[in-house]
Design a protein around this motif. Sequence first.
Motif, PDB file in Angstrom:
ATOM      1  N   GLU A 168       3.494   7.364 -12.304  1.00 59.43           N
ATOM      2  CA  GLU A 168       3.612   7.729 -10.898  1.00 59.43           C
ATOM      3  C   GLU A 168       2.644   6.933 -10.033  1.00 59.43           C
ATOM      4  O   GLU A 168       2.996   6.442  -8.969  1.00 59.43           O
ATOM      5  N   ARG A 169       1.412   6.761 -10.510  1.00 61.36           N
ATOM      6  CA  ARG A 169       0.433   5.964  -9.763  1.00 61.36           C
ATOM      7  C   ARG A 169       0.882   4.510  -9.637  1.00 61.36           C
ATOM      8  O   ARG A 169       0.706   3.888  -8.596  1.00 61.36           O
ATOM      9  N   GLU A 170       1.423   3.948 -10.706  1.00 62.17           N
ATOM     10  CA  GLU A 170       1.905   2.564 -10.660  1.00 62.17           C
ATOM     11  C   GLU A 170       3.045   2.412  -9.663  1.00 62.17           C
ATOM     12  O   GLU A 170       3.099   1.434  -8.927  1.00 62.17           O
ATOM     13  N   GLU A 171       3.944   3.381  -9.614  1.00 61.32           N
ATOM     14  CA  GLU A 171       5.051   3.325  -8.656  1.00 61.32           C
ATOM     15  C   GLU A 171       4.573   3.463  -7.230  1.00 61.32           C
ATOM     16  O   GLU A 171       5.101   2.804  -6.332  1.00 61.32           O
ATOM     17  N   ILE A 172       3.562   4.288  -7.004  1.00 62.78           N
ATOM     18  CA  ILE A 172       2.994   4.433  -5.658  1.00 62.78           C
ATOM     19  C   ILE A 172       2.388   3.120  -5.208  1.00 62.78           C
ATOM     20  O   ILE A 172       2.564   2.697  -4.067  1.00 62.78           O
ATOM     21  N   ARG A 173       1.675   2.435  -6.105  1.00 64.35           N
ATOM     22  CA  ARG A 173       1.080   1.138  -5.766  1.00 64.35           C
ATOM     23  C   ARG A 173       2.135   0.099  -5.428  1.00 64.35           C
ATOM     24  O   ARG A 173       1.937  -0.724  -4.533  1.00 64.35           O
ATOM     25  N   LEU A 174       3.253   0.127  -6.132  1.00 62.68           N
ATOM     26  CA  LEU A 174       4.327  -0.840  -5.863  1.00 62.68           C
ATOM     27  C   LEU A 174       4.952  -0.614  -4.490  1.00 62.68           C
ATOM     28  O   LEU A 174       5.373  -1.563  -3.839  1.00 62.68           O
ATOM     29  N   ARG A 175       5.024   0.615  -4.064  1.00 68.29           N
ATOM     30  CA  ARG A 175       5.643   0.933  -2.768  1.00 68.29           C
ATOM     31  C   ARG A 175       4.742   0.605  -1.587  1.00 68.29           C
ATOM     32  O   ARG A 175       5.208   0.491  -0.461  1.00 68.29           O
ATOM     33  N   GLN A 176       3.448   0.448  -1.835  1.00 65.46           N
ATOM     34  CA  GLN A 176       2.530   0.191  -0.718  1.00 65.46           C
ATOM     35  C   GLN A 176       2.573  -1.228  -0.253  1.00 65.46           C
ATOM     36  O   GLN A 176       2.828  -2.155  -0.803  1.00 65.46           O
TER      37      GLN A 176
END
Length: 70
Positions: free
Chosen positions: A62-70
């Motif tokens: 989930e953290r990795e996906e949040i970083r990709l969306r930023q």
Amino acid sequence: MTRLFRNMVDIKKEYEWFNVNVTNIQFLKEPMLNTTTDTSDVMRQEINDIILTILGAFAQKEREEIRLRQ
């Protein structure tokens, strides 16, 4: 749990530190992961480790996906 730890390595290392230093942690959403001073229940310890690994993997993803969306 996602607020307390950053990645899978941190999760395992910090959770073990709390257990070794007999520090009680109470999780509201994951009560099965609450630390305990009872070291005689090997089955509970192993189940906690499996659940911690699974939830930690989801939290890290989930953290990795949040970083990709930023």
